[in-house]
Design a protein around this motif. Structure first.
Motif, PDB file in Angstrom:
ATOM      1  N   GLY A  65       0.823  -1.212   0.000  1.00  0.00           N
ATOM      2  CA  GLY A  65       0.000   0.000   0.000  1.00  0.00           C
ATOM      3  C   GLY A  65       0.846   1.247   0.000  1.00  0.00           C
ATOM      4  O   GLY A  65       0.533   2.230  -0.699  1.00  0.00           O
ATOM      5  N   MET A  66       1.937   1.240   0.755  1.00  0.00           N
ATOM      6  CA  MET A  66       2.830   2.383   0.826  1.00  0.00           C
ATOM      7  C   MET A  66       3.839   2.380  -0.320  1.00  0.00           C
ATOM      8  O   MET A  66       4.120   3.406  -0.923  1.00  0.00           O
ATOM      9  CB  MET A  66       3.544   2.386   2.182  1.00  0.00           C
ATOM     10  CG  MET A  66       2.589   2.395   3.373  1.00  0.00           C
ATOM     11  SD  MET A  66       3.377   2.077   4.961  1.00  0.00           S
ATOM     12  CE  MET A  66       4.213   3.641   5.243  1.00  0.00           C
ATOM     13  N   VAL A  67       4.373   1.185  -0.636  1.00  0.00           N
ATOM     14  CA  VAL A  67       5.433   1.069  -1.631  1.00  0.00           C
ATOM     15  C   VAL A  67       4.915   1.307  -3.050  1.00  0.00           C
ATOM     16  O   VAL A  67       5.528   2.027  -3.842  1.00  0.00           O
ATOM     17  CB  VAL A  67       6.105  -0.307  -1.531  1.00  0.00           C
ATOM     18  CG1 VAL A  67       7.125  -0.502  -2.651  1.00  0.00           C
ATOM     19  CG2 VAL A  67       6.777  -0.485  -0.179  1.00  0.00           C
ATOM     20  N   LEU A  68       3.779   0.684  -3.382  1.00  0.00           N
ATOM     21  CA  LEU A  68       3.264   0.740  -4.749  1.00  0.00           C
ATOM     22  C   LEU A  68       2.165   1.778  -4.955  1.00  0.00           C
ATOM     23  O   LEU A  68       2.011   2.293  -6.065  1.00  0.00           O
ATOM     24  CB  LEU A  68       2.715  -0.635  -5.159  1.00  0.00           C
ATOM     25  CG  LEU A  68       3.691  -1.807  -5.161  1.00  0.00           C
ATOM     26  CD1 LEU A  68       2.992  -3.061  -5.661  1.00  0.00           C
ATOM     27  CD2 LEU A  68       4.923  -1.503  -6.006  1.00  0.00           C
ATOM     28  N   TYR A  69       1.404   2.056  -3.912  1.00  0.00           N
ATOM     29  CA  TYR A  69       0.219   2.902  -4.073  1.00  0.00           C
ATOM     30  C   TYR A  69       0.345   4.262  -3.398  1.00  0.00           C
ATOM     31  O   TYR A  69      -0.574   5.074  -3.473  1.00  0.00           O
ATOM     32  CB  TYR A  69      -1.024   2.174  -3.537  1.00  0.00           C
ATOM     33  CG  TYR A  69      -1.409   0.971  -4.363  1.00  0.00           C
ATOM     34  CD1 TYR A  69      -2.235   1.090  -5.471  1.00  0.00           C
ATOM     35  CD2 TYR A  69      -0.925  -0.294  -4.038  1.00  0.00           C
ATOM     36  CE1 TYR A  69      -2.585  -0.020  -6.235  1.00  0.00           C
ATOM     37  CE2 TYR A  69      -1.268  -1.411  -4.790  1.00  0.00           C
ATOM     38  CZ  TYR A  69      -2.091  -1.270  -5.892  1.00  0.00           C
ATOM     39  OH  TYR A  69      -2.430  -2.369  -6.639  1.00  0.00           O
ATOM     40  N   GLY A  70       1.462   4.521  -2.741  1.00  0.00           N
ATOM     41  CA  GLY A  70       1.683   5.836  -2.152  1.00  0.00           C
ATOM     42  C   GLY A  70       0.850   6.133  -0.926  1.00  0.00           C
ATOM     43  O   GLY A  70       0.694   7.315  -0.557  1.00  0.00           O
ATOM     44  N   MET A  71       0.298   5.119  -0.282  1.00  0.00           N
ATOM     45  CA  MET A  71      -0.471   5.346   0.928  1.00  0.00           C
ATOM     46  C   MET A  71       0.457   5.747   2.069  1.00  0.00           C
ATOM     47  O   MET A  71       1.630   5.384   2.091  1.00  0.00           O
ATOM     48  CB  MET A  71      -1.236   4.076   1.318  1.00  0.00           C
ATOM     49  CG  MET A  71      -2.260   3.619   0.303  1.00  0.00           C
ATOM     50  SD  MET A  71      -3.086   2.077   0.870  1.00  0.00           S
ATOM     51  CE  MET A  71      -4.213   1.787  -0.505  1.00  0.00           C
ATOM     52  N   GLU A  72      -0.069   6.472   3.038  1.00  0.00           N
ATOM     53  CA  GLU A  72       0.730   6.882   4.181  1.00  0.00           C
ATOM     54  C   GLU A  72       0.900   5.758   5.195  1.00  0.00           C
ATOM     55  O   GLU A  72       1.879   5.723   5.939  1.00  0.00           O
ATOM     56  CB  GLU A  72       0.116   8.111   4.853  1.00  0.00           C
ATOM     57  CG  GLU A  72       0.183   9.364   3.998  1.00  0.00           C
ATOM     58  CD  GLU A  72      -0.267  10.606   4.752  1.00  0.00           C
ATOM     59  OE1 GLU A  72      -0.598  10.485   5.955  1.00  0.00           O
ATOM     60  OE2 GLU A  72      -0.294  11.683   4.139  1.00  0.00           O
ATOM     61  N   THR A  73      -0.074   4.842   5.247  1.00  0.00           N
ATOM     62  CA  THR A  73      -0.005   3.677   6.133  1.00  0.00           C
ATOM     63  C   THR A  73      -0.535   2.468   5.366  1.00  0.00           C
ATOM     64  O   THR A  73      -0.961   2.584   4.211  1.00  0.00           O
ATOM     65  CB  THR A  73      -0.866   3.875   7.404  1.00  0.00           C
ATOM     66  OG1 THR A  73      -2.261   3.804   7.059  1.00  0.00           O
ATOM     67  CG2 THR A  73      -0.572   5.211   8.071  1.00  0.00           C
ATOM     68  N   THR A  74      -0.544   1.320   6.026  1.00  0.00           N
ATOM     69  CA  THR A  74      -1.065   0.097   5.399  1.00  0.00           C
ATOM     70  C   THR A  74      -2.563  -0.075   5.616  1.00  0.00           C
ATOM     71  O   THR A  74      -3.149  -1.034   5.108  1.00  0.00           O
ATOM     72  CB  THR A  74      -0.352  -1.141   5.965  1.00  0.00           C
ATOM     73  OG1 THR A  74      -0.631  -1.247   7.370  1.00  0.00           O
ATOM     74  CG2 THR A  74       1.156  -1.048   5.767  1.00  0.00           C
ATOM     75  N   ILE A  75      -3.181   0.830   6.350  1.00  0.00           N
ATOM     76  CA  ILE A  75      -4.583   0.656   6.757  1.00  0.00           C
ATOM     77  C   ILE A  75      -5.531   0.559   5.558  1.00  0.00           C
ATOM     78  O   ILE A  75      -6.530  -0.152   5.600  1.00  0.00           O
ATOM     79  CB  ILE A  75      -5.025   1.807   7.686  1.00  0.00           C
ATOM     80  CG1 ILE A  75      -4.122   1.878   8.926  1.00  0.00           C
ATOM     81  CG2 ILE A  75      -6.479   1.643   8.115  1.00  0.00           C
ATOM     82  CD1 ILE A  75      -4.121   0.633   9.771  1.00  0.00           C
ATOM     83  N   GLY A  76      -5.244   1.250   4.486  1.00  0.00           N
ATOM     84  CA  GLY A  76      -6.154   1.288   3.342  1.00  0.00           C
ATOM     85  C   GLY A  76      -6.076   0.091   2.410  1.00  0.00           C
ATOM     86  O   GLY A  76      -6.839  -0.002   1.448  1.00  0.00           O
ATOM     87  N   VAL A  77      -5.166  -0.842   2.678  1.00  0.00           N
ATOM     88  CA  VAL A  77      -5.010  -2.007   1.801  1.00  0.00           C
ATOM     89  C   VAL A  77      -6.196  -2.953   1.974  1.00  0.00           C
ATOM     90  O   VAL A  77      -6.657  -3.207   3.088  1.00  0.00           O
ATOM     91  CB  VAL A  77      -3.692  -2.742   2.117  1.00  0.00           C
ATOM     92  CG1 VAL A  77      -3.560  -4.012   1.290  1.00  0.00           C
ATOM     93  CG2 VAL A  77      -2.503  -1.816   1.864  1.00  0.00           C
TER      94      VAL A  77
END
Length: 273
Positions: A52-64
């Motif tokens: 989520g953070m590495v590929l999708y630019g999310m700030e945390t993993t919560i949105g995965v």
């Protein structure tokens, strides 16, 4: 879903049996091409919710989401012939109940063909781990710093410095091991405590920001490859510096496109006489 269908890959039982033998080599993988490159060198590949953070630019993993994990799990499985593959259960896919955890884990196993699932949590998740393993789901634990709990943990920080915190992590490790997990990721945990836990529990510990005495190590592959330049955690070592190479390649490509030197005659198709 491996690329050959004939090569025997490392099993979860074999990973567990590596305790005390030699260090277990682990990295994250999220795509088929990267899985193919890492597979010959790794005992275990983790399809981590860090995607989520590495590929999708999310700030945390919560949105995965569970669907995201399954899609990337399928991709990784297409690139492996050797390594054991574990897929993360994302936030919200298992905490509600052990029955919810089984449904989510069953989807991952059936739809990706991977070898096991990983979940975060200690004493509070032991019943769920026991429930899953009793029903044929191999489980990898995750204790210490737990990114899915970042909103209640007070940010990304090393853990286990106070005796109260260290005691909780010790109990977490013992509970997850006793519940039947085949290994545990120990993240962001002070070195003496990670070393102690490794010596105490009967299943392998895989360290990340923990101790060299852990039974194995894991890094996010993009960190290991030096693809991130804006932030480098203390526990990360860049074994390559690919970010500047990618930037230089893009610069060279852009220059040739603008100069109309690419594509050249050797890159185009001709009419047949």
């Amino acid at each position: 879903m491996s690329t050959t269908g004939h090569t025997k890959r490392i099993t979860t039982a074999q990973i567990e049996a590596m305790k005390g033998s030699r260090p277990i080599v682990s990295l994250t993988a999220y795509t088929t091409p990267i899985a193919r490159l890492l597979d010959p060198h790794c005992d275990l590949l983790l399809v981590g919710d860090s995607l989520g953070m590495v590929l999708y630019g999310m700030e945390t993993t919560i949105g995965v989401t569970l669907d995201m994990m399954i899609a990337h799990g399928r991709g990784v499985m297409r690139g492996v012939n050797h390594a054991c593959v574990v897929v993360d259960l994302p936030f919200g896919a298992y905490q509600e109940s052990k029955e919810q955890a089984f449904r989510s884990a069953a989807r991952i196993l059936k739809e990706t063909g991977c070898d096991g699932v990983k979940l975060e949590g200690g004493e509070e998740m032991a019943e769920t781990v026991a429930f899953l393993t009793a029903r044929g789901v191999p489980v990898f634990g995750h204790i210490g710093l737990m990114p899915q709990l970042i909103n209640t943990a007070g940010g990304y920080r090393s853990v286990g410095r106070s005796e109260k915190e260290a005691g909780k992590i010790r109990r977490d490790a013992a509970a997850i091991a006793d519940a039947g997990a085949f290994g545990i990721v120990v993240e962001g945990t002070v070195e003496p405590l990670a070393r102690e836990i490794t010596a105490t529990i009967a299943i392998p510990t895989i360290g990340i920001g923990a101790s060299s005495a852990c039974d194995g190590q894991i890094l996010v592959s993009d960190d290991m490859l030096g693809l991130f330049t804006d932030f480098k955690p203390r526990f990360v070592k860049h074994f390559a510096e690919l970010a500047p190479l990618v930037s230089k390649a893009a610069e060279a490509y852009a220059g040739e496109v603008k100069a109309r030197s690419f594509p050249g005659p050797e890159h185009t198709f001709k009419l047949k006489n």
